[in-house]
Design a protein around this motif. Sequence first.
Motif, PDB file in Angstrom:
ATOM      1  N   ARG A  69      -8.595  13.065   2.453  1.00 51.31           N
ATOM      2  CA  ARG A  69      -8.492  13.812   1.141  1.00 51.31           C
ATOM      3  C   ARG A  69      -8.011  13.097  -0.145  1.00 51.31           C
ATOM      4  O   ARG A  69      -8.379  13.307  -1.205  1.00 51.31           O
ATOM      5  N   LEU A  70      -6.960  12.059   0.300  1.00 51.91           N
ATOM      6  CA  LEU A  70      -6.452  11.139  -0.692  1.00 51.91           C
ATOM      7  C   LEU A  70      -7.528  10.189  -1.255  1.00 51.91           C
ATOM      8  O   LEU A  70      -8.022   9.801  -2.129  1.00 51.91           O
ATOM      9  N   ASN A  71      -8.345   9.716   0.022  1.00 48.19           N
ATOM     10  CA  ASN A  71      -9.169   8.495  -0.133  1.00 48.19           C
ATOM     11  C   ASN A  71     -10.706   9.075  -0.397  1.00 48.19           C
ATOM     12  O   ASN A  71     -11.830   8.466  -0.074  1.00 48.19           O
ATOM     13  N   VAL A  72     -10.721  10.049  -1.434  1.00 49.23           N
ATOM     14  CA  VAL A  72     -12.002  10.278  -2.008  1.00 49.23           C
ATOM     15  C   VAL A  72     -12.734   8.986  -2.859  1.00 49.23           C
ATOM     16  O   VAL A  72     -13.812   8.643  -2.416  1.00 49.23           O
ATOM     17  N   ILE A  73     -12.139   8.554  -3.600  1.00 56.96           N
ATOM     18  CA  ILE A  73     -12.334   7.275  -4.337  1.00 56.96           C
ATOM     19  C   ILE A  73     -11.396   6.160  -3.856  1.00 56.96           C
ATOM     20  O   ILE A  73     -10.046   6.407  -4.212  1.00 56.96           O
ATOM     21  N   GLY A  74     -11.859   5.152  -3.179  1.00 60.60           N
ATOM     22  CA  GLY A  74     -10.681   4.235  -2.639  1.00 60.60           C
ATOM     23  C   GLY A  74     -10.852   2.820  -3.531  1.00 60.60           C
ATOM     24  O   GLY A  74     -12.055   2.461  -3.604  1.00 60.60           O
ATOM     25  N   LEU A  75      -9.619   2.364  -3.931  1.00 64.41           N
ATOM     26  CA  LEU A  75      -9.733   0.965  -4.522  1.00 64.41           C
ATOM     27  C   LEU A  75      -8.787  -0.070  -3.824  1.00 64.41           C
ATOM     28  O   LEU A  75      -7.404   0.356  -3.644  1.00 64.41           O
ATOM     29  N   GLU A  76      -9.140  -1.145  -3.676  1.00 65.68           N
ATOM     30  CA  GLU A  76      -8.421  -1.986  -2.990  1.00 65.68           C
ATOM     31  C   GLU A  76      -8.222  -3.218  -4.146  1.00 65.68           C
ATOM     32  O   GLU A  76      -9.032  -3.666  -4.757  1.00 65.68           O
ATOM     33  N   ILE A  77      -6.894  -3.227  -4.454  1.00 65.46           N
ATOM     34  CA  ILE A  77      -6.237  -4.353  -5.351  1.00 65.46           C
ATOM     35  C   ILE A  77      -5.973  -5.678  -4.600  1.00 65.46           C
ATOM     36  O   ILE A  77      -5.228  -5.738  -3.996  1.00 65.46           O
ATOM     37  N   PRO A  78      -6.930  -6.660  -4.933  1.00 70.02           N
ATOM     38  CA  PRO A  78      -6.767  -7.990  -4.154  1.00 70.02           C
ATOM     39  C   PRO A  78      -5.274  -8.727  -4.628  1.00 70.02           C
ATOM     40  O   PRO A  78      -4.903  -8.415  -5.930  1.00 70.02           O
ATOM     41  N   PRO A  79      -4.765  -9.344  -3.917  1.00 69.58           N
ATOM     42  CA  PRO A  79      -3.667 -10.242  -4.112  1.00 69.58           C
ATOM     43  C   PRO A  79      -3.877 -11.199  -5.225  1.00 69.58           C
ATOM     44  O   PRO A  79      -4.962 -11.736  -5.196  1.00 69.58           O
ATOM     45  N   LEU A  80      -2.859 -11.671  -5.951  1.00 80.06           N
ATOM     46  CA  LEU A  80      -3.226 -12.626  -7.123  1.00 80.06           C
ATOM     47  C   LEU A  80      -3.784 -13.970  -6.536  1.00 80.06           C
ATOM     48  O   LEU A  80      -4.653 -14.641  -7.123  1.00 80.06           O
ATOM     49  N   ARG A  81      -3.224 -14.132  -5.237  1.00 82.17           N
ATOM     50  CA  ARG A  81      -3.895 -15.808  -4.616  1.00 82.17           C
ATOM     51  C   ARG A  81      -5.309 -15.518  -4.403  1.00 82.17           C
ATOM     52  O   ARG A  81      -5.955 -16.649  -4.360  1.00 82.17           O
TER      53      ARG A  81
END
Length: 207
Positions: free
Chosen positions: A139-151
């Motif tokens: 229900r939460l993951n209708v639109i999933g965004l993964e933010i990559p680490p700065l490295r």
Amino acid sequence: STVLIIGENGTGKEVVARALHTMGPRRNEAFVATNCSALIDNLLETELFGHMKGAFTGAIREKDGLFMAAHGGTLFLDEIGDTSPAMQVKLLRVLQEGTFMPVGAVKPVSVDVRVVAATNRPLQKMVGAGTFREDLYYRLNVIGLEIPPLRDRKVDLPLLCDHFLSELTLKKSTCRKTLSPTVMEAFWEYDWPGNVRQLENELERLV
């Protein structure tokens, strides 16, 4: 749509959430943020859903929760992976039905809120381990965004440094600073375990 942002601490998950709100159709309504791991279950329930007068000792007046404060706008739930199973059930109801029960209430309250949730924990693995509800995850993951680490996105370093140095110029009322090539080279070689937040703090220290 509901959005789930996943990323390490300091990657800028709340910045992304605010951008989604500012660039979306709810931009003129409230953006409300809370950290789900900062409060124990009882306090988090009151914080999110509010309470009725006399619902518990010390409840001397009725209080609206954050869901009501965000009505028409966006509610950002940070560290959603730290919520208890009981709280997960209550959140699922709001997402499914658009209603919730304030503490001590006998009638549900309807609300129109777009939820953006964030976590640094592996929710999919937690679902497999039985520590996070599968139905809430989807229900939460209708639109999933993964933010990559700065490295993994060091190409952003010049833009981020320029942005933070500009902000610090205004904040500290000082002349505009620039980074020497030697410092910039050191920044490129470093892995930034604290991500963008660490970079911001390091630049403030240098300024």
